[in-house]
Design a protein around this motif. Structure first.
Motif, PDB file in Angstrom:
ATOM      1  N   ARG A  39       0.835  -1.203   0.000  1.00  0.00           N
ATOM      2  CA  ARG A  39       0.000   0.000   0.000  1.00  0.00           C
ATOM      3  C   ARG A  39       0.870   1.254   0.000  1.00  0.00           C
ATOM      4  O   ARG A  39       0.595   2.204  -0.730  1.00  0.00           O
ATOM      5  CB  ARG A  39      -0.915   0.013   1.230  1.00  0.00           C
ATOM      6  N   ALA A  40       1.916   1.256   0.819  1.00  0.00           N
ATOM      7  CA  ALA A  40       2.805   2.423   0.888  1.00  0.00           C
ATOM      8  C   ALA A  40       3.553   2.628  -0.428  1.00  0.00           C
ATOM      9  O   ALA A  40       3.793   3.773  -0.840  1.00  0.00           O
ATOM     10  CB  ALA A  40       3.788   2.260   2.046  1.00  0.00           C
ATOM     11  N   THR A  41       3.919   1.550  -1.088  1.00  0.00           N
ATOM     12  CA  THR A  41       4.565   1.660  -2.395  1.00  0.00           C
ATOM     13  C   THR A  41       3.619   2.307  -3.395  1.00  0.00           C
ATOM     14  O   THR A  41       4.004   3.208  -4.147  1.00  0.00           O
ATOM     15  CB  THR A  41       5.014   0.268  -2.902  1.00  0.00           C
ATOM     16  N   PHE A  42       2.369   1.870  -3.384  1.00  0.00           N
ATOM     17  CA  PHE A  42       1.384   2.452  -4.293  1.00  0.00           C
ATOM     18  C   PHE A  42       1.173   3.937  -3.992  1.00  0.00           C
ATOM     19  O   PHE A  42       1.129   4.765  -4.913  1.00  0.00           O
ATOM     20  CB  PHE A  42       0.068   1.673  -4.212  1.00  0.00           C
ATOM     21  N   ALA A  43       1.063   4.291  -2.718  1.00  0.00           N
ATOM     22  CA  ALA A  43       0.900   5.707  -2.344  1.00  0.00           C
ATOM     23  C   ALA A  43       2.088   6.526  -2.823  1.00  0.00           C
ATOM     24  O   ALA A  43       1.916   7.653  -3.311  1.00  0.00           O
ATOM     25  CB  ALA A  43       0.740   5.828  -0.828  1.00  0.00           C
ATOM     26  N   TRP A  44       3.292   5.989  -2.703  1.00  0.00           N
ATOM     27  CA  TRP A  44       4.493   6.683  -3.158  1.00  0.00           C
ATOM     28  C   TRP A  44       4.445   6.902  -4.668  1.00  0.00           C
ATOM     29  O   TRP A  44       4.766   7.993  -5.155  1.00  0.00           O
ATOM     30  CB  TRP A  44       5.722   5.879  -2.744  1.00  0.00           C
ATOM     31  N   LYS A  45       4.041   5.900  -5.425  1.00  0.00           N
ATOM     32  CA  LYS A  45       3.999   6.012  -6.889  1.00  0.00           C
ATOM     33  C   LYS A  45       2.957   7.031  -7.351  1.00  0.00           C
ATOM     34  O   LYS A  45       3.101   7.635  -8.410  1.00  0.00           O
ATOM     35  CB  LYS A  45       3.725   4.648  -7.538  1.00  0.00           C
ATOM     36  N   CYS A  46       1.894   7.219  -6.570  1.00  0.00           N
ATOM     37  CA  CYS A  46       0.831   8.157  -6.956  1.00  0.00           C
ATOM     38  C   CYS A  46       0.998   9.532  -6.318  1.00  0.00           C
ATOM     39  O   CYS A  46       0.352  10.487  -6.739  1.00  0.00           O
ATOM     40  CB  CYS A  46      -0.531   7.591  -6.554  1.00  0.00           C
ATOM     41  N   GLY A  47       1.853   9.643  -5.332  1.00  0.00           N
ATOM     42  CA  GLY A  47       1.977  10.873  -4.568  1.00  0.00           C
ATOM     43  C   GLY A  47       2.525  12.040  -5.351  1.00  0.00           C
ATOM     44  O   GLY A  47       3.410  11.900  -6.187  1.00  0.00           O
ATOM     45  N   GLY A  48       1.974  13.211  -5.081  1.00  0.00           N
ATOM     46  CA  GLY A  48       2.488  14.452  -5.629  1.00  0.00           C
ATOM     47  C   GLY A  48       2.163  14.717  -7.085  1.00  0.00           C
ATOM     48  O   GLY A  48       2.678  15.677  -7.663  1.00  0.00           O
ATOM     49  N   LEU A  49       1.318  13.914  -7.684  1.00  0.00           N
ATOM     50  CA  LEU A  49       0.997  14.122  -9.094  1.00  0.00           C
ATOM     51  C   LEU A  49      -0.252  14.979  -9.258  1.00  0.00           C
ATOM     52  O   LEU A  49      -1.183  14.909  -8.463  1.00  0.00           O
ATOM     53  CB  LEU A  49       0.780  12.782  -9.804  1.00  0.00           C
ATOM     54  N   ASP A  50      -0.255  15.754 -10.315  1.00  0.00           N
ATOM     55  CA  ASP A  50      -1.431  16.536 -10.653  1.00  0.00           C
ATOM     56  C   ASP A  50      -2.362  15.679 -11.515  1.00  0.00           C
ATOM     57  O   ASP A  50      -2.095  14.502 -11.769  1.00  0.00           O
ATOM     58  CB  ASP A  50      -1.043  17.835 -11.358  1.00  0.00           C
ATOM     59  N   ALA A  51      -3.451  16.291 -11.987  1.00  0.00           N
ATOM     60  CA  ALA A  51      -4.432  15.553 -12.784  1.00  0.00           C
ATOM     61  C   ALA A  51      -3.810  14.979 -14.054  1.00  0.00           C
ATOM     62  O   ALA A  51      -4.118  13.848 -14.438  1.00  0.00           O
ATOM     63  CB  ALA A  51      -5.620  16.461 -13.126  1.00  0.00           C
ATOM     64  N   ALA A  52      -2.924  15.721 -14.695  1.00  0.00           N
ATOM     65  CA  ALA A  52      -2.280  15.217 -15.914  1.00  0.00           C
ATOM     66  C   ALA A  52      -1.413  14.001 -15.603  1.00  0.00           C
ATOM     67  O   ALA A  52      -1.400  13.022 -16.364  1.00  0.00           O
ATOM     68  CB  ALA A  52      -1.442  16.315 -16.572  1.00  0.00           C
TER      69      ALA A  52
END
Length: 188
Positions: A39-52
Motif C-alpha cells: 500500500r505504501a509503495t502504491f501511495a508513493w507512486k501516486c503521490g504528488g501528481l497533478d491531474a495530468a
C-alpha cells in the motif's frame, strides 16, 4: 490481539517512508506487514501528481494511476467490507450499475480530482484496516468471510490478505512504468 493489526510494528522505514515488513514476526504480522508495504509503495507512486500525471498512460494501455487509485479503492471495499464483513457497498460503489459498466472505476477516475482520488483510496484503506482489526479480534486469519460463493465456499482472512498483496504487487508494477513515464521517478 497483536499490536500489529492496526499499525504493524515496523520500525524500519525506507528512504521513501515505506514501513518495512518485520523480519521475524508471526504469520499475521508478516502478511499484514507486506500488505502495508505494498500500500505504501502504491501511495508513493501516486503521490504528488497533478491531474495530468494521474491521467498519463504508457504505450497502448488505457491504464492510468488515477484509474488505479479508484480501482484499488474499490478492491479494498470489495474484499474487506463487502466479502469479509458482509457490509453493503459504500459510496460511490453503491450506485454504480456494474452490469452496464463493469470498468466504471477505471474510466470514471478521469472526472475526479487528484485529491478526490487519493481521499477515496485512503478512506477505503482505513476502513479495510478497521475491518481487519475486527476480524483479527474475532477469529484471526482463519476467520471465514461472511459472504460466500454460490457453492457455499468462503475465503478466510488469510486468503483475502494474500490476494490483496498480489493485487497491489501487480498494480505497483504498472504504476512503476506509468510514474517513470510521467516524471522519471524510479525505484521499487
Amino acid at each position: 490481539m497483536p499490536a500489529s493489526v492496526d499499525s504493524p510494528p515496523m520500525t524500519d522505514v525506507d528512504e521513501q517512508g515505506r514501513p518495512e515488513p518485520p523480519f521475524a514476526a508471526d504469520e499475521a504480522a508478516t502478511i499484514l506487514g507486506f500488505l502495508e508495504f505494498q500500500r505504501a509503495t502504491f501511495a508513493w507512486k501516486c503521490g504528488g501528481l497533478d491531474a495530468a500525471g494521474l491521467a498519463a498512460t504508457v504505450g497502448v494501455s488505457s491504464m492510468t494511476l488515477g484509474g488505479m487509485l479508484k480501482h484499488l479503492a474499490l478492491v479494498e471495499d470489495h474484499w474487506f467490507s463487502w466479502w469479509l464483513r458482509n457490509r453493503d457497498r459504500h459510496p460511490p460503489w453503491d450506485t454504480v450499475d456494474w452490469d452496464a459498466d463493469p470498468d466504471w472505476e477505471w474510466h470514471s477516475a478521469a472526472g475526479d480530482t487528484p485529491e478526490q482520488l487519493m481521499t477515496l483510496w485512503q478512506d477505503n484503506v482505513a476502513r479495510s484496516r478497521s475491518a481487519v482489526a475486527e476480524a483479527m479480534a474475532g477469529g484471526g486469519l482463519d476467520l471465514l468471510a461472511q459472504r460466500t460463493r454460490p457453492d457455499g465456499r468462503a475465503p478466510n482472512l488469510r486468503w483475502i490478505v494474500c490476494h490483496m498483496i498480489e493485487e497491489y504487487a501487480r498494480h505497483n508494477g504498472h504504476a512503476d512504468l506509468i510514474r517513470e513515464s510521467v516524471d522519471g521517478l524510479t525505484g521499487e
